[in-house]
Write an enzyme that holds these catalytic residues in place. Sequence first.
Site, PDB file in Angstrom:
ATOM      1  N   LYS A   1       0.139 -20.505   5.786  1.00 39.52           N
ATOM      2  CA  LYS A   1      -0.810 -21.175   7.597  1.00 39.52           C
ATOM      3  C   LYS A   1      -0.621 -19.412   8.217  1.00 39.52           C
ATOM      4  O   LYS A   1       0.167 -19.291   7.961  1.00 39.52           O
ATOM      5  CB  LYS A   1       0.393 -22.172   8.294  1.00 39.52           C
ATOM      6  CG  LYS A   1       1.327 -21.660   8.558  1.00 39.52           C
ATOM      7  CD  LYS A   1       1.713 -22.188  10.023  1.00 39.52           C
ATOM      8  CE  LYS A   1       1.052 -20.605  10.883  1.00 39.52           C
ATOM      9  NZ  LYS A   1       1.617 -19.895  12.025  1.00 39.52           N
TER      10      LYS A   1
ATOM     11  N   LYS B   1      15.836 -21.128  21.936  1.00 36.20           N
ATOM     12  CA  LYS B   1      14.667 -21.917  20.525  1.00 36.20           C
ATOM     13  C   LYS B   1      14.963 -23.221  20.089  1.00 36.20           C
ATOM     14  O   LYS B   1      16.168 -23.897  20.056  1.00 36.20           O
ATOM     15  CB  LYS B   1      14.781 -21.019  19.252  1.00 36.20           C
ATOM     16  CG  LYS B   1      14.453 -21.586  18.590  1.00 36.20           C
ATOM     17  CD  LYS B   1      14.153 -20.715  16.697  1.00 36.20           C
ATOM     18  CE  LYS B   1      13.248 -21.588  16.417  1.00 36.20           C
ATOM     19  NZ  LYS B   1      11.999 -21.618  16.109  1.00 36.20           N
TER      20      LYS B   1
ATOM     21  N   ASP C   1      -1.434 -20.554  15.927  1.00 35.97           N
ATOM     22  CA  ASP C   1      -0.034 -20.487  15.310  1.00 35.97           C
ATOM     23  C   ASP C   1       0.591 -21.628  15.139  1.00 35.97           C
ATOM     24  O   ASP C   1       1.242 -21.188  14.336  1.00 35.97           O
ATOM     25  CB  ASP C   1       0.861 -19.429  16.691  1.00 35.97           C
ATOM     26  CG  ASP C   1       1.943 -18.686  15.852  1.00 35.97           C
ATOM     27  OD1 ASP C   1       1.708 -18.494  14.622  1.00 35.97           O
ATOM     28  OD2 ASP C   1       2.255 -18.550  16.346  1.00 35.97           O
TER      29      ASP C   1
ATOM     30  N   LYS D   1       5.621 -19.807  23.222  1.00 31.59           N
ATOM     31  CA  LYS D   1       6.874 -18.576  22.927  1.00 31.59           C
ATOM     32  C   LYS D   1       7.673 -18.574  24.889  1.00 31.59           C
ATOM     33  O   LYS D   1       6.960 -18.958  25.604  1.00 31.59           O
ATOM     34  CB  LYS D   1       5.636 -17.464  23.059  1.00 31.59           C
ATOM     35  CG  LYS D   1       4.830 -17.340  21.457  1.00 31.59           C
ATOM     36  CD  LYS D   1       5.384 -17.361  19.845  1.00 31.59           C
ATOM     37  CE  LYS D   1       4.382 -17.689  18.814  1.00 31.59           C
ATOM     38  NZ  LYS D   1       5.106 -18.838  18.848  1.00 31.59           N
TER      39      LYS D   1
ATOM     40  N   LYS E   1      11.730 -27.909   5.263  1.00 31.82           N
ATOM     41  CA  LYS E   1      12.259 -27.777   6.028  1.00 31.82           C
ATOM     42  C   LYS E   1      13.242 -29.208   5.759  1.00 31.82           C
ATOM     43  O   LYS E   1      12.387 -29.727   5.518  1.00 31.82           O
ATOM     44  CB  LYS E   1      12.794 -27.433   7.955  1.00 31.82           C
ATOM     45  CG  LYS E   1      11.694 -26.217   8.014  1.00 31.82           C
ATOM     46  CD  LYS E   1      11.632 -26.064   9.696  1.00 31.82           C
ATOM     47  CE  LYS E   1      11.158 -25.111  10.215  1.00 31.82           C
ATOM     48  NZ  LYS E   1      11.936 -24.173  11.012  1.00 31.82           N
TER      49      LYS E   1
ATOM     50  N   HIS F   1       5.896 -24.070   5.606  1.00 32.62           N
ATOM     51  CA  HIS F   1       6.898 -23.301   6.081  1.00 32.62           C
ATOM     52  C   HIS F   1       8.046 -24.985   6.842  1.00 32.62           C
ATOM     53  O   HIS F   1       9.085 -24.846   6.358  1.00 32.62           O
ATOM     54  CB  HIS F   1       7.489 -22.369   6.235  1.00 32.62           C
ATOM     55  CG  HIS F   1       7.829 -21.774   7.492  1.00 32.62           C
ATOM     56  ND1 HIS F   1       6.710 -21.815   8.209  1.00 32.62           N
ATOM     57  CD2 HIS F   1       8.826 -21.462   8.189  1.00 32.62           C
ATOM     58  CE1 HIS F   1       7.308 -21.074   9.510  1.00 32.62           C
ATOM     59  NE2 HIS F   1       8.481 -22.127   9.921  1.00 32.62           N
TER      60      HIS F   1
ATOM     61  N   HIS G   1       1.949 -26.812  11.991  1.00 31.24           N
ATOM     62  CA  HIS G   1       2.952 -26.833  11.822  1.00 31.24           C
ATOM     63  C   HIS G   1       3.367 -28.281  12.686  1.00 31.24           C
ATOM     64  O   HIS G   1       4.198 -29.474  12.288  1.00 31.24           O
ATOM     65  CB  HIS G   1       4.346 -25.803  12.926  1.00 31.24           C
ATOM     66  CG  HIS G   1       4.702 -24.656  12.060  1.00 31.24           C
ATOM     67  ND1 HIS G   1       4.085 -24.276  10.418  1.00 31.24           N
ATOM     68  CD2 HIS G   1       4.021 -23.287  12.253  1.00 31.24           C
ATOM     69  CE1 HIS G   1       3.882 -23.895   9.758  1.00 31.24           C
ATOM     70  NE2 HIS G   1       4.542 -21.966  11.840  1.00 31.24           N
TER      71      HIS G   1
ATOM     72  N   ARG H   1       0.575  -0.941  -0.266  1.00 31.69           N
ATOM     73  CA  ARG H   1      -0.362   0.115   0.035  1.00 31.69           C
ATOM     74  C   ARG H   1       0.765   1.347  -0.262  1.00 31.69           C
ATOM     75  O   ARG H   1       0.317   2.420  -0.594  1.00 31.69           O
ATOM     76  CB  ARG H   1      -0.878  -0.096   1.267  1.00 31.69           C
ATOM     77  CG  ARG H   1      -2.131   0.766   1.085  1.00 31.69           C
ATOM     78  CD  ARG H   1      -2.592   0.506   2.281  1.00 31.69           C
ATOM     79  NE  ARG H   1      -4.175   1.680   2.599  1.00 31.69           N
ATOM     80  CZ  ARG H   1      -4.955   1.621   3.056  1.00 31.69           C
ATOM     81  NH1 ARG H   1      -5.275   0.253   3.395  1.00 31.69           N
ATOM     82  NH2 ARG H   1      -6.388   2.220   2.891  1.00 31.69           N
TER      83      ARG H   1
HETATM   84  C1  BG6 Z   1       5.675 -19.446  12.315  1.00 33.76           C
HETATM   85  C2  BG6 Z   1       4.414 -18.691  13.523  1.00 33.76           C
HETATM   86  O1  BG6 Z   1       4.864 -20.077  11.401  1.00 33.76           O
HETATM   87  O2  BG6 Z   1       6.267 -20.035  12.753  1.00 33.76           O
HETATM   88  C3  BG6 Z   1       5.879 -17.834  14.494  1.00 33.76           C
HETATM   89  O3  BG6 Z   1       3.643 -17.781  13.107  1.00 33.76           O
HETATM   90  C4  BG6 Z   1       6.943 -18.444  14.703  1.00 33.76           C
HETATM   91  O4  BG6 Z   1       4.536 -17.333  15.814  1.00 33.76           O
HETATM   92  C5  BG6 Z   1       6.930 -19.499  13.290  1.00 33.76           C
HETATM   93  O5  BG6 Z   1       7.399 -18.326  15.708  1.00 33.76           O
HETATM   94  C6  BG6 Z   1       8.392 -20.898  13.793  1.00 33.76           C
HETATM   95  O6  BG6 Z   1       8.808 -20.936  12.857  1.00 33.76           O
HETATM   96  P1  BG6 Z   1      10.402 -21.620  12.905  1.00 33.76           P
HETATM   97  O7  BG6 Z   1      10.356 -21.902  11.603  1.00 33.76           O
HETATM   98  O8  BG6 Z   1      11.268 -20.066  13.569  1.00 33.76           O
HETATM   99  O9  BG6 Z   1      10.268 -22.549  13.761  1.00 33.76           O
END
Ligand code: BG6
Length: 490
Positions: A147, A344, A234, A339, A181, A177, A239, A49
Amino acid sequence: MTNSQDKSTSFVLFGALGDLSLRKLMPAWFYLERSGLLDDSLRILGVARQDITREQFQQKIIDALNLYVPDEYLDADVYNKLIERINYCCCDLNNHDDYQKLEQSLNGWNKPISYYLAIPPDLFEVVCDGLHNIQILTKNSRIVVEKPIGYSLESSRDIHDKLLKHFNESQIYRIDHYLGKETVQNLIALRFANSLFSSQWNSKSIEYIEITAAESVGIEGRWDYFDGVGQMRDMVQSHILQLLCLIAMEPPSRLNDQSIRNEKVKVLQALQPLNENNISKSFIRAQYSDGQISGAIKPGYLNEEGAISKSKTETFVAIKAEIANWRWSGTPFYIRTGKRMAGKITNIAIHFKSDAHFIFDQDQKSSTGNSLIISLHPTEGISLQVFTKRHGVNEGMRLRSDLMSLDFIKSQKLLKIPSGYQRLLLDILLGNQSLFLCKEEIELAWEWCDNAYKIWQKSLQPLYSYPAGSNGPNESKTLLQQNGHNWHDE
Ligand code: BG6
C-alpha cells in the site's frame, strides 16, 4: 487459487536496498529465522540498482539488523544463517537486458517464486513485463505489492490492470502490514469469541468509536513520497479503513480469506461519502508547524528537508465517518491520525452507552458508560473501563472508574510480539491470502477517500495548523465535542 500445498521457498525482493527492505523486511526475516520458522530450502534474492557484491549486500543487511533489532535479540548464529540464504543481483529495472542477469541468478531456484515489489508503483509494469519476457513466471508465481496502491481510484485501477496482464487475482498479494499485526487479528477473536462483546456490538449499545494512529515521527526524509500523498492516503486509505472494517464487519461465515474479505467489502460499501453539507463538521485537515518533542526542537512540515514552501499537503486528519447499515446507523466512527504528534499511540476506543435510568447521584452520570480500549501501540493489549463503588464508609455510593487491563506480552508470557511483516512474509511463502487485500476493498477505499478530498477542496475548507509535539489541532476536539463526545485521552 493458490494454496498451502504450493509452498514457495524462493523469494525475490525488488528494492532490496530501500528503507522498507532494510528497516522492516530484513528484521522480519531475522525474527522468523530466530524462531526456526523458515524452511531450510528458503533462498532470498535481493535486487537493486547499486553495483555491489553479494558480500557488500550481506554487510548492509547486518548493519540494518544491528540498527533495527534490539541487542537482546541479536544473535550472530541466527544472522549468519539468514545471510547465507541471501544473494544479490544488481539490476536496472528499466533496462531489458538486465533481466537476463536476474534469470541467471534464479537459474535452478525452486518454483513457485514469490516476487515482492518494494519499489515505486510506476515501476510495477516494467518489472512484470521484464519477468514475463524472461519466461520465468508460472501459474503459481506470486507477486506482492505494498500500500498505497496508487494515488486515487483511477491510478489504482491502472496498476491493477498492469498486474493482471501477467498474474491472476489469486497470485496477487496486496500488503497492508496492519493486517499482519497480532492485535489487529485479535480484533476478530475479541469480537467473535466473547459473547459479552458480540451481543453488545451495535449502535444500540455503542455510543461512538475512536480510531487513533498518532505518530511522533515526521516524514523521515520522504518528502518526495509524502508530499504527493498526505496523511489521508498514507494512513487512512488502507491502515485505518482496514481497522474500521474489522471493527464494523458482520461475523464472517467462516474464518477464510473469502468470507472475511466479503464482510469488509460490505462495510466499505456502507461507508457514507462525505458531502458538502457535512464536510466542515466531519473532516479536519492540518499540517504541523515548528514545535518540540521530548525537549528536542522539530521543524514544521514546510521547513522539512526538501520541502516546497507552499505545499498544502495534510500531515493530520480527523474524520467523523458513518456507516449506514442496520448495525451501525447512529454510531459515529471518529478517525484521527497525524505525523509529529506528542507520541506514537495506536488504539481503538469503543464507548458504550450508559444506562437510561441512572440510580446514582445525577452529578455522576456524565462520567459513566464503559469504554473498551484496544491498544496496538505502545503496548499491545486491551483494557475495559468499569465503575465500582469507592471504598470507605464515608463515601456513600460515590463511583470510581477503574481499568481492567490485559497486556498481551505479560498475560501470554511473550518475549516480544511479532511484527506484522513476520506473519505476512510467512503467509506469502505458504500461499495463504487471508490477511491480504482484494482489489474491491482497495477500490472502495479509494472511492471514499477521493470523494472526501474532492468535497474538501470544493468547499474551500481551511488547512489547520498544529505544533509538532501536540495532539493535533484544537479543531479535532471540536469535531467530537459538537456531538457531546471527547477523544478518550484528551
Ligand atoms: C506506513 C506509512 O504504511 O505505516 C508510514 O507509510 C507510517 O508513514 C507507518 O509511519 C506506520 O506503521 P506502524 O506499524 O509504525 O504504525
